[in-house]
Design an enzyme around this catalytic site. Sequence first.
Site, PDB file in Angstrom:
ATOM      1  N   ASN A   9       0.923  -1.086   0.085  1.00  0.00           N
ATOM      2  CA  ASN A   9       0.039   0.043   0.035  1.00  0.00           C
ATOM      3  C   ASN A   9       0.860   1.165  -0.149  1.00  0.00           C
ATOM      4  OD1 ASN A   9      -1.796   1.813   0.673  1.00  0.00           O
ATOM      5  ND2 ASN A   9      -2.480   1.258   2.684  1.00  0.00           N
ATOM      6  N   LYS A  11       0.062   4.514  -0.317  1.00  0.00           N
ATOM      7  CA  LYS A  11      -0.565   5.417   0.483  1.00  0.00           C
ATOM      8  C   LYS A  11      -0.319   6.781  -0.500  1.00  0.00           C
ATOM      9  CE  LYS A  11       0.075   3.365   4.728  1.00  0.00           C
ATOM     10  NZ  LYS A  11      -0.091   3.444   6.423  1.00  0.00           N
ATOM     11  N   HIS A  95      -9.486   0.912   5.597  1.00  0.00           N
ATOM     12  CA  HIS A  95      -8.141   1.037   6.247  1.00  0.00           C
ATOM     13  C   HIS A  95      -8.581   2.238   7.462  1.00  0.00           C
ATOM     14  CE1 HIS A  95      -3.989   2.443   6.695  1.00  0.00           C
ATOM     15  NE2 HIS A  95      -3.656   1.353   6.156  1.00  0.00           N
ATOM     16  N   GLU A  97      -6.736   4.774   8.365  1.00  0.00           N
ATOM     17  CA  GLU A  97      -6.412   6.056   7.949  1.00  0.00           C
ATOM     18  C   GLU A  97      -7.662   6.609   7.624  1.00  0.00           C
ATOM     19  OE1 GLU A  97      -2.988   5.390   5.739  1.00  0.00           O
ATOM     20  OE2 GLU A  97      -1.789   4.943   7.552  1.00  0.00           O
ATOM     21  N   GLY A 173       2.694   2.131  10.716  1.00  0.00           N
ATOM     22  CA  GLY A 173       3.599   3.193  10.623  1.00  0.00           C
ATOM     23  C   GLY A 173       4.169   3.513  11.894  1.00  0.00           C
ATOM     24  N   SER A 213       3.580  -2.167  10.148  1.00  0.00           N
ATOM     25  CA  SER A 213       5.177  -2.207  10.606  1.00  0.00           C
ATOM     26  C   SER A 213       5.909  -3.392  10.022  1.00  0.00           C
ATOM     27  CB  SER A 213       5.472  -1.827  11.976  1.00  0.00           C
ATOM     28  OG  SER A 213       4.902  -0.256  12.132  1.00  0.00           O
ATOM     29  N   GLY A 234       2.940  -1.137   4.298  1.00  0.00           N
ATOM     30  CA  GLY A 234       2.976   0.237   3.779  1.00  0.00           C
ATOM     31  C   GLY A 234       4.360   0.806   3.597  1.00  0.00           C
ATOM     32  N   GLY A 235       5.072   1.392   4.736  1.00  0.00           N
ATOM     33  CA  GLY A 235       6.408   1.980   4.568  1.00  0.00           C
ATOM     34  C   GLY A 235       7.515   1.050   3.753  1.00  0.00           C
TER      35      GLY A 235
HETATM   36  P1  PGA Z   1       3.080   0.227   7.682  1.00  0.00           P
HETATM   37  O1  PGA Z   1       1.291   0.441   6.957  1.00  0.00           O
HETATM   38  O2  PGA Z   1       3.317  -1.005   7.116  1.00  0.00           O
HETATM   39  O3  PGA Z   1       3.605   1.380   7.218  1.00  0.00           O
HETATM   40  O4  PGA Z   1       2.954   0.221   9.106  1.00  0.00           O
HETATM   41  C1  PGA Z   1       0.588  -0.649   6.727  1.00  0.00           C
HETATM   42  C2  PGA Z   1      -0.678  -0.030   6.467  1.00  0.00           C
HETATM   43  O5  PGA Z   1      -1.094   0.980   6.504  1.00  0.00           O
HETATM   44  O6  PGA Z   1      -1.384  -0.855   5.536  1.00  0.00           O
END
Ligand code: PGA
Length: 251
Positions: A9, A11, A95, A97, A173, A213, A234-235
């Site tokens: 993802n 973002k 999600h 967010e 995150g 994470s 994500g990251g």
């Molecule tokens: P992250 O994000 O791996 O950066 O923690 C995961 C996500 O929001 O799906």
Amino acid sequence: MRKMLVAGNWKMNKTVPESLELIHALMGKLNDSCPVEVVLIPPFTALYPAAEALRGSRIQLGAQNISHLSKGAVTGEISGTLLISVGCRYVLVGHSERRNLFQEDDAMINQKLKTALSEGLYPILCVGESWEEREAGKTENIIGHQLKAGLDGLTQMEMRKMTLAYEPVWAIGSGKNAQPEQVQEIHEAIRNNLSSQYEPAVAKDIRIVYGGSVTPENCSNLMAQPDVDGALVGGASLDADSFYAIINAIK
Ligand code: PGA
């Protein structure tokens, strides 16, 4: 056997040239014998060029959001038909967010799932608790409610098109992933919860991926849990080397 799925993802990151650079770097690493289903979820602006770049590869494309409405005068929104037309197979729904920054509630999430499914997409429904909810011992209740309200009215057939993502809000995150045993406990609880409401095969076969994470360092232990069927990243998906290392650690 459930096939493992790793989704990246991105973002609100990556211009079109940056997206293409990342895709080409990844394609140079992945080979056709990769047993993991890989999904890239770029921003809307990069979907079409990403689909062109991925043509002929086994990497799938997903979108980060979908309108709850299917068409018409809805300024600023993107429908399932539009997503399918640029090559998307998957779409993220619920999600944290979106739940937290855009006040998407379970009723809205349920509508989005129904719209996505009716238009031929495969939704990835994200659920998860906040740190306060975990501390208060409410994790399973919160997730039970998100599942009940989010999946309300879906048929057994539609459930077979769903993927679930357990994403504890505190782990997203933050650099603090949930521990493998904590993740297994929740994934097992989710499967038990579903088995009380759907045919046994639905609960057994549905993919439940973990997100929050995930890194090349922690992913092997997380993915080794029996009820963990992949990762929503994500990251660490923004860099070809780290995303590939995650995929590679799962095989
Ligand atoms: P992250 O994000 O791996 O950066 O923690 C995961 C996500 O929001 O799906």
